[in-house]
Write a protein that holds these residues in place. Structure first.
Motif, PDB file in Angstrom:
ATOM      1  N   PHE A 143       0.831  -1.206   0.000  1.00  0.00           N
ATOM      2  CA  PHE A 143       0.000   0.000   0.000  1.00  0.00           C
ATOM      3  C   PHE A 143       0.867   1.259   0.000  1.00  0.00           C
ATOM      4  CE2 PHE A 143      -2.140   3.392   2.364  1.00  0.00           C
ATOM      5  CZ  PHE A 143      -3.342   3.496   1.679  1.00  0.00           C
ATOM      6  N   ILE A 144       1.852   1.294   0.888  1.00  0.00           N
ATOM      7  CA  ILE A 144       2.700   2.487   1.019  1.00  0.00           C
ATOM      8  C   ILE A 144       3.483   2.755  -0.266  1.00  0.00           C
ATOM      9  CG2 ILE A 144       4.722   3.406   2.250  1.00  0.00           C
ATOM     10  CD1 ILE A 144       3.522   2.031   4.792  1.00  0.00           C
ATOM     11  N   SER A 145       3.825   1.693  -1.001  1.00  0.00           N
ATOM     12  CA  SER A 145       4.585   1.874  -2.247  1.00  0.00           C
ATOM     13  C   SER A 145       3.777   2.631  -3.300  1.00  0.00           C
ATOM     14  CB  SER A 145       5.023   0.517  -2.810  1.00  0.00           C
ATOM     15  OG  SER A 145       3.928  -0.169  -3.387  1.00  0.00           O
ATOM     16  N   LEU A 146       2.451   2.670  -3.151  1.00  0.00           N
ATOM     17  CA  LEU A 146       1.599   3.345  -4.130  1.00  0.00           C
ATOM     18  C   LEU A 146       1.422   4.838  -3.850  1.00  0.00           C
ATOM     19  CD1 LEU A 146      -1.328   0.730  -4.419  1.00  0.00           C
ATOM     20  CD2 LEU A 146       0.806   0.824  -5.708  1.00  0.00           C
ATOM     21  N   LEU A 147       1.768   5.269  -2.666  1.00  0.00           N
ATOM     22  CA  LEU A 147       1.409   6.631  -2.240  1.00  0.00           C
ATOM     23  C   LEU A 147       2.185   7.729  -2.956  1.00  0.00           C
ATOM     24  CD1 LEU A 147       0.974   6.022   1.614  1.00  0.00           C
ATOM     25  CD2 LEU A 147      -0.803   6.066  -0.166  1.00  0.00           C
ATOM     26  N   ASP A 148       3.324   7.383  -3.559  1.00  0.00           N
ATOM     27  CA  ASP A 148       4.109   8.409  -4.260  1.00  0.00           C
ATOM     28  C   ASP A 148       3.964   8.305  -5.777  1.00  0.00           C
ATOM     29  OD1 ASP A 148       5.514   6.109  -4.766  1.00  0.00           O
ATOM     30  OD2 ASP A 148       7.455   6.857  -4.057  1.00  0.00           O
ATOM     31  N   ASN A 149       2.913   7.625  -6.232  1.00  0.00           N
ATOM     32  CA  ASN A 149       2.747   7.392  -7.674  1.00  0.00           C
ATOM     33  C   ASN A 149       1.858   8.418  -8.366  1.00  0.00           C
ATOM     34  OD1 ASN A 149       4.295   5.121  -7.324  1.00  0.00           O
ATOM     35  ND2 ASN A 149       2.672   3.633  -7.704  1.00  0.00           N
ATOM     36  N   TYR A 150       1.440   9.448  -7.631  1.00  0.00           N
ATOM     37  CA  TYR A 150       0.406  10.315  -8.193  1.00  0.00           C
ATOM     38  C   TYR A 150       0.786  11.788  -8.159  1.00  0.00           C
ATOM     39  CZ  TYR A 150      -2.465   6.136  -7.925  1.00  0.00           C
ATOM     40  OH  TYR A 150      -2.946   4.861  -8.085  1.00  0.00           O
ATOM     41  N   GLU A 151       0.267  12.519  -9.140  1.00  0.00           N
ATOM     42  CA  GLU A 151       0.344  13.973  -9.190  1.00  0.00           C
ATOM     43  C   GLU A 151      -0.913  14.503  -8.516  1.00  0.00           C
ATOM     44  OE1 GLU A 151       0.762  17.599  -9.316  1.00  0.00           O
ATOM     45  OE2 GLU A 151       2.428  16.570 -10.330  1.00  0.00           O
ATOM     46  N   SER A 152      -0.734  15.239  -7.408  1.00  0.00           N
ATOM     47  CA  SER A 152      -1.908  15.575  -6.582  1.00  0.00           C
ATOM     48  C   SER A 152      -2.844  16.598  -7.215  1.00  0.00           C
ATOM     49  CB  SER A 152      -1.451  16.084  -5.208  1.00  0.00           C
ATOM     50  OG  SER A 152      -0.719  17.281  -5.342  1.00  0.00           O
ATOM     51  N   ASP A 153      -2.341  17.474  -8.059  1.00  0.00           N
ATOM     52  CA  ASP A 153      -3.197  18.516  -8.627  1.00  0.00           C
ATOM     53  C   ASP A 153      -4.179  17.936  -9.636  1.00  0.00           C
ATOM     54  OD1 ASP A 153      -2.046  20.514  -7.185  1.00  0.00           O
ATOM     55  OD2 ASP A 153      -0.694  21.202  -8.770  1.00  0.00           O
ATOM     56  N   THR A 154      -5.473  18.176  -9.412  1.00  0.00           N
ATOM     57  CA  THR A 154      -6.449  17.789 -10.426  1.00  0.00           C
ATOM     58  C   THR A 154      -6.236  18.682 -11.640  1.00  0.00           C
ATOM     59  OG1 THR A 154      -8.066  19.266  -9.414  1.00  0.00           O
ATOM     60  CG2 THR A 154      -8.191  16.933  -8.821  1.00  0.00           C
ATOM     61  N   GLY A 155      -6.421  18.133 -12.814  1.00  0.00           N
ATOM     62  CA  GLY A 155      -6.138  18.872 -14.042  1.00  0.00           C
ATOM     63  C   GLY A 155      -4.792  18.510 -14.622  1.00  0.00           C
ATOM     64  N   GLU A 156      -3.906  17.966 -13.782  1.00  0.00           N
ATOM     65  CA  GLU A 156      -2.611  17.477 -14.264  1.00  0.00           C
ATOM     66  C   GLU A 156      -2.781  16.011 -14.644  1.00  0.00           C
ATOM     67  OE1 GLU A 156       0.463  18.867 -14.701  1.00  0.00           O
ATOM     68  OE2 GLU A 156      -0.482  20.822 -14.335  1.00  0.00           O
ATOM     69  N   PRO A 157      -2.606  15.661 -15.934  1.00  0.00           N
ATOM     70  CA  PRO A 157      -2.828  14.270 -16.339  1.00  0.00           C
ATOM     71  C   PRO A 157      -1.893  13.313 -15.618  1.00  0.00           C
ATOM     72  CG  PRO A 157      -2.252  15.671 -18.242  1.00  0.00           C
ATOM     73  CD  PRO A 157      -2.208  16.531 -17.023  1.00  0.00           C
ATOM     74  N   GLU A 158      -2.423  12.164 -15.265  1.00  0.00           N
ATOM     75  CA  GLU A 158      -1.616  11.121 -14.629  1.00  0.00           C
ATOM     76  C   GLU A 158      -0.949  10.262 -15.711  1.00  0.00           C
ATOM     77  OE1 GLU A 158      -0.864  10.666 -11.569  1.00  0.00           O
ATOM     78  OE2 GLU A 158      -2.295  11.966 -10.537  1.00  0.00           O
ATOM     79  N   GLY A 186      -9.925   6.243  -8.449  1.00  0.00           N
ATOM     80  CA  GLY A 186     -10.527   6.019  -7.140  1.00  0.00           C
ATOM     81  C   GLY A 186      -9.474   5.874  -6.058  1.00  0.00           C
ATOM     82  N   PHE A 187      -8.420   5.113  -6.350  1.00  0.00           N
ATOM     83  CA  PHE A 187      -7.387   4.901  -5.342  1.00  0.00           C
ATOM     84  C   PHE A 187      -6.707   6.218  -4.977  1.00  0.00           C
ATOM     85  CE2 PHE A 187      -3.297   3.972  -3.551  1.00  0.00           C
ATOM     86  CZ  PHE A 187      -3.536   2.871  -2.745  1.00  0.00           C
ATOM     87  N   GLU A 188      -6.327   7.003  -5.989  1.00  0.00           N
ATOM     88  CA  GLU A 188      -5.649   8.273  -5.701  1.00  0.00           C
ATOM     89  C   GLU A 188      -6.537   9.171  -4.845  1.00  0.00           C
ATOM     90  OE1 GLU A 188      -3.758  12.260  -7.826  1.00  0.00           O
ATOM     91  OE2 GLU A 188      -4.943  10.879  -9.032  1.00  0.00           O
ATOM     92  N   HIS A 189      -7.791   9.307  -5.234  1.00  0.00           N
ATOM     93  CA  HIS A 189      -8.669  10.240  -4.539  1.00  0.00           C
ATOM     94  C   HIS A 189      -8.898   9.834  -3.089  1.00  0.00           C
ATOM     95  CE1 HIS A 189     -11.784  13.355  -4.366  1.00  0.00           C
ATOM     96  NE2 HIS A 189     -12.450  12.502  -3.600  1.00  0.00           N
ATOM     97  N   VAL A 190      -9.225   8.555  -2.876  1.00  0.00           N
ATOM     98  CA  VAL A 190      -9.603   8.095  -1.543  1.00  0.00           C
ATOM     99  C   VAL A 190      -8.396   7.941  -0.627  1.00  0.00           C
ATOM    100  CG1 VAL A 190     -10.642   6.181  -0.243  1.00  0.00           C
ATOM    101  CG2 VAL A 190     -11.670   6.943  -2.395  1.00  0.00           C
ATOM    102  N   PHE A 191      -7.361   7.284  -1.106  1.00  0.00           N
ATOM    103  CA  PHE A 191      -6.257   6.886  -0.226  1.00  0.00           C
ATOM    104  C   PHE A 191      -5.063   7.840  -0.237  1.00  0.00           C
ATOM    105  CE2 PHE A 191      -8.296   2.667  -1.064  1.00  0.00           C
ATOM    106  CZ  PHE A 191      -8.687   2.418   0.237  1.00  0.00           C
TER     107      PHE A 191
END
Length: 289
Positions: free
Chosen positions: A71-86, A153-158
């Motif tokens: 789970f923790i390995s996934l937490l740095d996989n995302y760009e937090s700003d909405t509007g920035e494509p993943e 869903g994963f990015e938003h919730v977790f």
């Protein structure tokens, strides 16, 4: 409570009873609730009812367990700003699958899977189930105001997201909250209650709170504290697949809770989180905190 919700409550109680990696409040972790957060929500307005961090102690040995590690390995996989494509790299996709594999081996996810198969809501075959879970949680979609896939869903919730640089959306997970607070990225502002809310308790597993993250404010968020990733993943997947109403009231252990679960195009989780309705006037089962 309607009959469907009673049935779901019984399954969620089973999930709770089998959440063997859940941390014990006051023993495996401690929190400091401090004051009630104010209504004026801002990160730099001096409106802070909590001068200290929320978490005062967490036994990090739990983070060495397989599902926590994955789970923790996934937490740095995302760009937090909405509007920035993943952009999902092959390595990140591999981490997503590793997390699903680890969760699917747990008692909680096996219980959820069995129930969903009985209800003809999930395939019995594990490979097909994984594809279903991947679509629900990890497939990208364009959140409101964006033209390109920028969310899941994963990015938003977790993990949590930011909108317009001033507002935090999603972010309903205690592990992410703890790790970000430890890094100095979270400013806990206090707990949230209203006229209908039960008073929070630092020995209970559900908390509504206010905090700042990445210069944005989360005016009111609600999270489970101390539960395992597989418990939340199983619970939210159950609610997503069984409840078209987007709000389901369930009871388990000493909690009556409304699980909010907004669908996105009926294919993905838009958001999901617990809202504590009340504490039940019952003694917890032996061995269950």
């Amino acid at each position: 409570m309607i009959e469907g919700d009673r049935e779901l409550s019984a399954i969620i109680q089973e999930l709770w009873d089998n959440d063997i990696k859940r941390l014990r409040p006051g023993i495996d972790y401690r929190i400091s609730l401090q004051g009630k957060a104010g209504d004026r929500a801002g990160c730099s307005d001096g409106n802070d009812a909590a001068g200290l961090p929320l978490f005062t102690f967490v036994d990090e040995n739990i983070f060495k367990k397989e599902t926590f590690l994955a789970f923790i390995s996934l937490l740095d996989n995302y760009e937090s700003d909405t509007g920035e494509p993943e952009i999902v790299t092959p390595e990140e996709e591999l981490e997503n699958h590793k997390f699903l594999d680890s969760v699917l081996k747990t008692p909680t996810m096996k219980i959820a899977h069995r129930y969903l198969v009985e209800k003809h809501l999930s395939p019995e075959d594990i490979t097909d189930l994984k594809q279903q879970l991947y679509r629900i949680w990890f497939e990208l979609y364009a959140r409101r105001g964006s033209s390109k896939p920028d969310s899941s869903g994963f990015e938003h919730v977790f993990v949590g997201e930011t909108r317009g640089g001033h507002t935090v959306i999603g972010f309903h997970n205690w592990i992410q909250l703890y790790l970000q607070e430890k890094l100095g990225h979270i400013d806990y502002k206090g707990y949230s209650v209203d006229a209908n809310s039960p008073q929070p308790d630092d020995n209970k597993h559900i908390l509504a709170l206010q905090f700042c993250w990445k210069n944005g404010i989360k005016p009111k968020g609600s999270i489970f504290i101390g539960v395992s990733p597989e418990f939340e993943f199983a619970l939210y997947t159950l609610c997503f697949l069984t409840s078209p109403n987007e709000r389901v009231k369930v009871s388990f252990n000493i909690y009556e809770v409304e699980i909010v679960c907004h669908h996105y195009n009926q294919k993905h989780i838009g958001t999901t989180y617990p809202v504590l309705v009340k504490y039940l006037n019952v003694s917890p089962k032996k061995g269950v905190d």
